[in-house]
Design an enzyme around this catalytic site. Structure first.
Site, PDB file in Angstrom:
ATOM      1  N   GLN A  27      -3.393   0.149 -17.191  1.00 55.76           N
ATOM      2  CA  GLN A  27      -3.969  -0.029 -16.013  1.00 55.76           C
ATOM      3  C   GLN A  27      -2.808  -0.024 -14.659  1.00 55.76           C
ATOM      4  OE1 GLN A  27      -6.348  -3.592 -17.159  1.00 55.76           O
ATOM      5  NE2 GLN A  27      -8.207  -2.224 -16.337  1.00 55.76           N
ATOM      6  N   VAL A  56      -3.880  -7.323 -13.897  1.00 48.90           N
ATOM      7  CA  VAL A  56      -4.843  -6.390 -14.590  1.00 48.90           C
ATOM      8  C   VAL A  56      -4.464  -6.717 -16.296  1.00 48.90           C
ATOM      9  CG1 VAL A  56      -4.708  -4.154 -13.176  1.00 48.90           C
ATOM     10  CG2 VAL A  56      -2.815  -4.534 -14.879  1.00 48.90           C
ATOM     11  N   SER A  57      -5.470  -6.207 -16.872  1.00 54.26           N
ATOM     12  CA  SER A  57      -5.679  -6.601 -18.434  1.00 54.26           C
ATOM     13  C   SER A  57      -4.700  -5.756 -19.196  1.00 54.26           C
ATOM     14  CB  SER A  57      -7.249  -6.656 -18.702  1.00 54.26           C
ATOM     15  OG  SER A  57      -7.840  -7.733 -18.178  1.00 54.26           O
ATOM     16  N   SER A  58      -4.486  -4.562 -19.072  1.00 54.50           N
ATOM     17  CA  SER A  58      -3.869  -3.555 -20.115  1.00 54.50           C
ATOM     18  C   SER A  58      -2.596  -2.987 -19.378  1.00 54.50           C
ATOM     19  CB  SER A  58      -4.810  -2.888 -20.620  1.00 54.50           C
ATOM     20  OG  SER A  58      -5.271  -1.730 -19.909  1.00 54.50           O
TER      21      SER A  58
END
Length: 155
Positions: free
Chosen positions: A13, A8-10
């Protein structure tokens, strides 16, 4: 050995949706994931710690099948980088399986499917950047400030 890569990007998340989907798909195909590679980083760069470990394990013959939720979890860096990464894994005997894309990378059309999915992932990354830039302009035009709140006030 069967592996799975989730990303996931962050930090806010959660990886659980991807993990659950991969576990169900692997079980349906008679596999059990023995090695997980997980990270919370953007896919805009191809050098990421968990992905680097995966590549080392693939070169060492420790992974024979790799599950990913969608191709864009591996890379959003464009067609060339994505093709290079998947071809590298395949050259070391790794069967790359995506769960949510619904396509196979095998057969004569595999590279075309891979290229289209890689292009779509790159376009989504560009669209996200455009949405963020537009939101920043809107917030600043209305007198708001952009970014994280300051930790220390002026006093």
């Amino acid at each position: 050995m069967v592996g799975a890569y989730v990303r996931v990007s962050s930090r806010s998340q959660d990886l659980s949706t991807q993990r659950n989907a991969i576990e169900r798909a692997a079980r349906a195909r008679g596999d059990r994931v023995g090695r997980w590679y997980a990270e919370k980083l953007s896919a805009s760069k191809i050098c990421r710690p968990a992905l680097d470990r995966l590549r080392v394990d693939a070169r060492g013959g420790r992974i024979k099948r790799l599950y990913v939720y969608r191709l864009d979890r591996l890379s959003r860096s464009g067609i060339r980088e994505t093709l290079t990464l998947v071809n590298e894994l395949q050259a070391h005997g790794v069967d790359v399986q995506t769960v949510a894309d619904g396509f196979s990378f095998g057969g004569p059309a595999g590279d075309v499917v891979l290229a289209v999915l890689a292009w779509a992932a790159q376009m989504e990354r560009l669209a996200i950047g455009e949405r963020i830039a537009a939101a920043r302009v809107r917030v600043e035009a209305s007198g708001g400030s952009w970014g994280r709140p300051r930790r220390v006030d002026d006093a």
